[in-house]
Design a protein around this motif. Structure first.
Motif, PDB file in Angstrom:
ATOM      1  N   GLU A   1      69.003 -36.155   2.501  1.00 16.79           N
ATOM      2  CA  GLU A   1      69.598 -36.970   3.568  1.00 16.79           C
ATOM      3  C   GLU A   1      70.500 -38.078   3.024  1.00 16.79           C
ATOM      4  N   SER A   2      70.318 -38.441   1.753  1.00 19.61           N
ATOM      5  CA  SER A   2      71.138 -39.510   1.183  1.00 19.61           C
ATOM      6  C   SER A   2      72.566 -39.057   0.922  1.00 19.61           C
ATOM      7  N   GLY A   3      72.795 -37.752   0.905  1.00 20.40           N
ATOM      8  CA  GLY A   3      74.144 -37.210   0.742  1.00 20.40           C
ATOM      9  C   GLY A   3      74.816 -37.652  -0.535  1.00 20.40           C
ATOM     10  N   LYS A   4      76.056 -38.076  -0.397  1.00 18.06           N
ATOM     11  CA  LYS A   4      76.852 -38.465  -1.567  1.00 18.06           C
ATOM     12  C   LYS A   4      76.266 -39.678  -2.279  1.00 18.06           C
ATOM     13  N   TRP A   5      75.620 -40.579  -1.538  1.00 16.82           N
ATOM     14  CA  TRP A   5      75.031 -41.763  -2.161  1.00 16.82           C
ATOM     15  C   TRP A   5      74.114 -41.359  -3.309  1.00 16.82           C
ATOM     16  N   GLY A   6      73.207 -40.420  -3.071  1.00 22.90           N
ATOM     17  CA  GLY A   6      72.266 -40.014  -4.109  1.00 22.90           C
ATOM     18  C   GLY A   6      72.872 -39.081  -5.133  1.00 22.90           C
ATOM     19  N   SER A   7      73.653 -38.131  -4.676  1.00 24.51           N
ATOM     20  CA  SER A   7      74.165 -37.109  -5.595  1.00 24.51           C
ATOM     21  C   SER A   7      75.175 -37.663  -6.586  1.00 24.51           C
TER      22      SER A   7
END
Length: 124
Positions: free
Chosen positions: A88-94
């Protein structure tokens, strides 16, 4: 630095084997603090953060009075997410350094490095 110096003057005579440090967070600056510990809690603070990394203290702090008198180490600041939270964090986490791990309950998790914590210790 002023608080650290005051704590040092007051606590060192009482506790010669004192753990005294500034914890400077880059991303979560509001969590920065002066930390003091004695006896068994000293070991807790010494082992609380991940292994030190060769990351210098940011330049904007290096010239502050008293900063050079401390022993500085850098440690990864991390968040632990469930696989669902990470997805769910999308680009923030990846886009951040991350890796799979197993938490204390044996559950799969994703560890995400969100920044750095610099620890400036008073020499003992």
């Amino acid at each position: 630095m002023t608080d650290l110096q005051q704590w040092r003057e007051q606590l060192t005579p009482l506790y010669p084997d004192l753990y005294l440090a500034i914890w400077l967070h880059d991303i979560r600056f509001g969590l920065s603090k002066v930390t003091a510990a004695i006896e068994r809690l000293k070991t807790v603070y010494e082992q609380r953060l991940p292994e030190a990394q060769p990351v210098p203290l940011p330049i904007e702090y290096q010239s502050l009075p008293g900063v050079a008198d401390l022993i500085w180490t850098a440690h990864a600041e991390i968040d632990v997410l469930s696989p669902k939270e990470f997805a769910e964090s999308g680009k923030w986490g990846s886009r951040r350094r991350h890796w799979s791990a197993v938490d204390d309950d044996g559950e799969e998790c994703i560890v995400v490095q969100i920044g750095w914590i610099w620890v400036g210790r008073v020499p003992t």
